[in-house]
Motif scaffolding. Sequence first.
Motif, PDB file in Angstrom:
ATOM      1  N   ASP A 144       2.719  -0.821  -3.082  1.00  9.62           N
ATOM      2  CA  ASP A 144       3.561  -1.590  -3.294  1.00  9.62           C
ATOM      3  C   ASP A 144       3.859  -1.282  -1.803  1.00  9.62           C
ATOM      4  OD1 ASP A 144       6.248  -2.462  -2.787  1.00  9.62           O
ATOM      5  OD2 ASP A 144       7.171  -2.155  -4.838  1.00  9.62           O
ATOM      6  N   PRO A 145       4.536  -2.275  -0.774  1.00  9.94           N
ATOM      7  CA  PRO A 145       4.567  -2.310   0.668  1.00  9.94           C
ATOM      8  C   PRO A 145       5.366  -1.876   1.000  1.00  9.94           C
ATOM      9  CG  PRO A 145       3.849  -4.558  -0.237  1.00  9.94           C
ATOM     10  CD  PRO A 145       3.777  -3.873  -1.044  1.00  9.94           C
ATOM     11  N   THR A 146       6.914  -2.235  -0.459  1.00  8.53           N
ATOM     12  CA  THR A 146       7.795  -1.352   0.554  1.00  8.53           C
ATOM     13  C   THR A 146       8.229  -0.065  -0.589  1.00  8.53           C
ATOM     14  OG1 THR A 146       8.532  -2.427  -2.013  1.00  8.53           O
ATOM     15  CG2 THR A 146       8.755  -3.946  -0.148  1.00  8.53           C
ATOM     16  N   SER A 147       7.218   0.975  -0.814  1.00  5.17           N
ATOM     17  CA  SER A 147       7.902   2.153  -1.507  1.00  5.17           C
ATOM     18  C   SER A 147       7.324   3.130  -0.445  1.00  5.17           C
ATOM     19  CB  SER A 147       7.015   2.251  -2.579  1.00  5.17           C
ATOM     20  OG  SER A 147       6.486   3.172  -2.799  1.00  5.17           O
ATOM     21  N   LEU A 148       8.253   3.729  -0.051  1.00  2.00           N
ATOM     22  CA  LEU A 148       7.601   5.263   0.246  1.00  2.00           C
ATOM     23  C   LEU A 148       7.165   6.916  -0.877  1.00  2.00           C
ATOM     24  CD1 LEU A 148      10.456   4.834   2.224  1.00  2.00           C
ATOM     25  CD2 LEU A 148       8.253   4.186   3.145  1.00  2.00           C
ATOM     26  N   ASP A 475       0.884 -16.006  -2.192  1.00  2.00           N
ATOM     27  CA  ASP A 475       2.066 -15.152  -2.848  1.00  2.00           C
ATOM     28  C   ASP A 475       2.384 -14.057  -3.883  1.00  2.00           C
ATOM     29  OD1 ASP A 475       1.680 -18.303  -3.075  1.00  2.00           O
ATOM     30  OD2 ASP A 475       3.391 -18.041  -3.942  1.00  2.00           O
ATOM     31  N   PHE A 479      -0.423  -7.475  -4.222  1.00  2.00           N
ATOM     32  CA  PHE A 479       0.797  -6.807  -4.512  1.00  2.00           C
ATOM     33  C   PHE A 479       2.146  -7.923  -5.218  1.00  2.00           C
ATOM     34  CE2 PHE A 479       0.113  -6.213  -0.182  1.00  2.00           C
ATOM     35  CZ  PHE A 479       1.217  -7.534   0.697  1.00  2.00           C
ATOM     36  N   ASN A 480       1.314  -8.957  -4.908  1.00  2.00           N
ATOM     37  CA  ASN A 480       3.024 -10.060  -4.636  1.00  2.00           C
ATOM     38  C   ASN A 480       2.583 -10.301  -6.711  1.00  2.00           C
ATOM     39  OD1 ASN A 480       4.104  -9.619  -2.368  1.00  2.00           O
ATOM     40  ND2 ASN A 480       2.771 -11.458  -1.777  1.00  2.00           N
ATOM     41  N   PRO A 484       6.524  -9.917  -6.277  1.00  2.00           N
ATOM     42  CA  PRO A 484       7.201  -8.870  -5.646  1.00  2.00           C
ATOM     43  C   PRO A 484       7.752  -7.508  -6.775  1.00  2.00           C
ATOM     44  CG  PRO A 484       7.228 -10.503  -4.229  1.00  2.00           C
ATOM     45  CD  PRO A 484       7.006 -10.272  -5.467  1.00  2.00           C
TER      46      PRO A 484
END
Lengths: 538, 520, 394
Positions: A144-148, A475, A479-480, A484
């Motif tokens: 997940d590119p938005t995850s840290l 899209d 990961f989409n 997302p």
Amino acid sequence: MNNYDAIVIGAGHNGLTNAAYLAKAGLKVAVLERNPYIGGATVSRELHKGWYYSNCSYVCSLLRPEIARDLELPRHGLQVVPFGGGATFMRNGDHLGNYHDHDRHYREMARHSKRDANAYDRYTADVTKQTRLIRPFLMRTPPDPTSLKPRDLSDLLDFAKAFLNMGEAGLADTIAFWTKSVGDYLGEYFETDVIKAHMAGSGIIGTALGVYSPGTAYVLLHHYMGDVDGNVGSWGFARGGMGAVADSIAKAFKSYGGEIICDADVDQIMVRGRKTTGVALRNGDEYLAPIVVSNLDPKRTFLDIMDAKDLPAAVVKKAENFKIRGSSGKLNIALDGLPIFNGLDPKNPVMAGDLHFTDSLERQERAYDDWKNETWSKDPYLDMMIPSLTDPTMAPPGKHMMSVFVQYAPPKIDGRDWTAEDKAGFEKTVIDQISTYSPNFKDLILHCETRTPQDIEAEVGLTEGNIFQGELTFDQLLFNRPFPGYAQYRGPVTGMYMCGSGTHPGGGVMSAPGANAAREILRDLNKPNTVPGGYADD
Amino acid sequence: MTDFDAIIIGAGHNGLVCASYLAKAGKKVLVLESRAVPGGCAATHEFAPGFQVSSCAQWLYQLSPKVVSDLKLPQHGLAYAAEGLATIALDETGDHLRLQGDSASGGGISSEDQKAYAVFRKKMRKYAKLMKTAYDTRPPKLVEHDFRDKMTFAKLGLGMKLLGKDDMSDLMRLILINIFDVMKETFGSSKLQAAIALDAVIGTPMGPRSPNTVFTYLHRFLGEVLGFEGATQVKGGMGTLGAALSNAATDLGAVVRCNTTVASIDKTHDRVTGVTLSSGECITAKLVVSSADPKTTFKSLLGYHHMEAGLVRRIEQIRFKSGTVKVHLALSGLPTFTGLDQSDLGQRLVIAPSLNALESAFNPLKYDESSERPVMDISMPTIHDPSLAPNGQHVLSAIVQYAPLNPKGGWEALRAPFMTAVIAELARYAPDIASLITAEELLTPADLAATFGMTGGNWHHGELTMDQVLMTRPATGISQYQTGIAGLYLCGAGSHPGGGLMGLAGRNSAQEIIRQGELA
Amino acid sequence: MNSPTRATMLLETPFHSRVADRCKINDWGNWMGYTTPNAYFDVELEYFSIRSTTGVFDLSPMNKYRIQGPDAEAYLNRMATRNISKIGINRVGYTVWCNDAGMVMDDGTIFRLGESDYRLCSYQRAIDWLLWCALGFDVTITDETEDLAALAVQGPTSCTSLTEMGLTDLNTLKPFGMRTYDFEGEKLMVSRTGFTGDLGYEVWVSPEKAETLWDQLFDAGKEYLIKPFGSYALDIARIETGFIQAGVDFVPAEEMVRPGRARSPFELGLSWLVDLEKPLFNGRTALLKEKAKGSRYRFAILNVDGNKPADHSFILKGDRQIGTVTSAAWCPTAKSNIAFAQLEMPEGSIGEEYVAEIYYQRELHWTRLLAPCKVIDGPIFNPKRRRQTPAIPH
């Protein structure tokens, strides 16, 4: 008691794969199937005595060899036989053969254009670069590119490394490849229309886009990234029909103690306190389990068998916006003998491959225009096979089974349901196109099963009859996929998971979504992983 | 010794902006323009006796405010006849939809759609701001990046994170998809859907269903974060902008020579040394900076034989398709648009009845055919600027889609029927239009290509698709305004960030040239 | 036709009837889609025909392209790394060509047939690249692969055999020279070129005259012990003399799939073919950069101890693997065990000593051999007769 550790909804190949890995880890697993038979879209049914219809999916390449080997599918009866080549028939009576043999293929292309035949080597190298990039990620959960989270970050780094290794020019080519139209992409290599049209088919099959729509080059890649026995991009038949795939996985599942319950039509995933508790069938039966895995597409999963009140509003919205478009139909035709095609020796090996009758990109694109106008293509793109030339079990001796995949057919005609006349018209369009190139074809037809997107939806449960459980556009990839924030197989409710082709890496009888989902479930349960890693490509 | 520090080929807006910045940095700059007036696409011409019109672009949307202030354009004559115009999506029955700022009204639009419209624009503004970060500088290289590129990445990365998790993941979903789906999932009103979608496809050879059209929409929307709320009309037509830019350049010390056609870019051994004019005159310079599109620059001016073949192949593969036509009508009086107040004739009027109508208009372009029912973006510039036409008479200018560069039967056969189709379409909304027309002009993509030297008639000097933006614009390896050929730079819309009368390509290029220190 | 190869779907060269007749052990290979003999009767004896008498090799499948037009010279100068202007009329030059990244796409020979008339002979197919390169040049490119039949006639008695066939005064032809003769009412072109490192010629005729050429040549060469040889024998000869081969010693750059696997001319030991003084050629910018920054690999010819060919061997320096072997053979005339290797820079200087990790099997038993080897400064076999003009008589 109907108590299980895990319930999988839908006995398609992904549901069965998922169930098999859960059962292999020691879980008590039940697979619930609405139909009286298993397989989902990976099914072969003896609709007439001695005739086996691969009603939906019809060829096999993407099935991950790691899974086939790990679940011992060959021991459970699966045999995949590669087929050689294919051809596109032209309006001028000529054809373009696609020969399995490299040199003969070169010569055939050179007959149309020496330059194109030569450029094919560069094309193959460039496409192979792209398949090599994507293949290692098929058996992995997309980060997940938005995850840290450390795991996401380290997986992202792996992705980034693979990309950066390609170098500045290579990476630019990759971005271009993933976003271009298949028509434009092929135009960078080839000058001959029939050569482009022959290859462009892979860019639109199962997709509600045209050959000139940006993003279709990726769809081409999706059809190239499989392999048969390590030959990347090769396709084969499952001996006995595609049902053999599901049957063998089912046997593997049962060998681990799993249970398959047919005629079990799930009405709802039961949720209590943001946790799944099991499922309720339409007949009122309940099956209880702390883990519920849906092999259905995201729309059916979230909008049909889940209650909106159990879900975050954003998820309902995302499911509504999920693109899953019916764009293709199918004819399965039983033939009294082998059809003869104009200008092609019936003994030519390309007869056993995929045959087409669309010799230009313009005709392919016009076929798409019809779909946009909510009608079936009047000059459709056909992906036609005669599997009985490779697999004698499909039809009685001397007879032949023909599978015709038809692009495009809309889920609705002018906004309304398909009528019997529509269906007859659709069937006639396809049969007429084939007989233009095969004079004896019509006389050979014994029986024909015609399936519109609506039929596929009704029988298999694929929304709009979309064969990939969702469009393969960027899209809705990686990961989409399906959307997302939910690309790691976990649903928005504790204990609820997705394992269908609507999840990464998508459709095409891969079984990878099912296996990847199982790995995540076992991880959440702190159970040892039973899912094999992907083979390294070199 | 060379005659000049830099020769800029083409006095289009990017060429002039680049020249101005270089001159401002103290460089000796010569701008060469083949046409009689500077400005390139920022041009006004007389299409019928006494009738003036903006030749290409008719609205100013995206001109960088930095460029305006750095070059003091208002002092050099840039003035607006009207600003912040509304967009009115015309309806045959007169129930028009009006879009002004974040508000949408009329056209039977629901209150949900009105709310959704404001939310949609807010989101687009966030994305456009992020895009602006990338547009304001040279595109970073992905692998071979240096410190400066790393900084750009850091800024973009931070911008992404600041969008928040939901908007960030939504951007990743949206950026490659089509405006059709976004409209369907966002709005109920088909008029609203189409009015927005028109902005996504105007100037592109794409239809609303073509993936990538959300990106082209954002490209156009960028003007909103640059300070242009709605369309702006330049006083005296777009040529005033061209003149102001030329004056600015001249004022800063650059020499602008019109009626001067560059025949070739001269190269000796391994560097570019100057240009040769069609007159045979040779002018030398340390650098040649071309604002012509990449194909014109490399193929026609430099010559492919002066380049390595891999780059030639990349240049040849750039797509320059266009489906955009310009129509100019001289009118003896004001037309009556059904249900439209006379006072609204000066707003931006669009004809795009529905997404399907847009898509159907687009379909024929794929086969080098023209729309039966074209869609258009209409300006009546004489409402705000009566000087453009004889007293009491008017000009109607329209950007019309879709018609191909090379129609199957040739333009001579298509010209009259296509004009008829355009007027018939206009007449559905303004029934008296035909009776008022005293002169007409149709600029086909072929005409635009010939007049303004734009390959394929493409306004952006290369389609704005994901494979032709950022580090792949105009081609991999030459994305940072350098061409890999010593002494030759690019500064036109064919380079990042593309066209649209922004001036950013020219500005970014000048900055890069100065940074490289070649003129130090 | 009763060809034994019919079922393989391979093409036959214009010499096929004669070749098939002489291919006694029926060992066929596939070269560019043509069926060609790996060996005719005995690889070792075939090899010695090249070094001791006259050996004949059917070259017809080589790709041949005609480049004509006012810009032909400029075109080739932009495409190839070496200075084509230095190739005179009726002369032949060996060259490589690169992509923009400075990576070798292929090597080949350029025959200058006239002022603006060239023929390019290449191992790989090249028409697509040649046409891309033609943009901006006034040239026409024609694929002549099927329009010409060719034989390589190599070995110490090759000149005599050909002279006997009627190519008068052939001995005066200098290395890399070419000449035409009348032959059966047509033109026959002969060039003093080859892939064996010995005295030798290549003879070019129309496909219609191919069989006649073969018959006359073998008749004329009978007394000089003329024999055909197949690709296995050729491979030994070319390794012995230090010639690299596309697809074996390097991957053609545009067909490379794995990042970093292509090689520059510097990395293939071909810097002598790169004329950086030329203002422009494909790959020049990248090669200048490489020259400044240094190469990643070095091509080395290794003389390996012992007599076990170091096929596919790793090259070790101490415990560290520093490279791999791309071609290897026991070279019977040089009496040396030669291997071509790609070594990581800065390894590979002349005289450096390494170890080749060789695996060989005898009576089903595999042996791992760590053979010392040494980088040598060129092929050991490089006979004077290869260069002598007039060519040596029988």
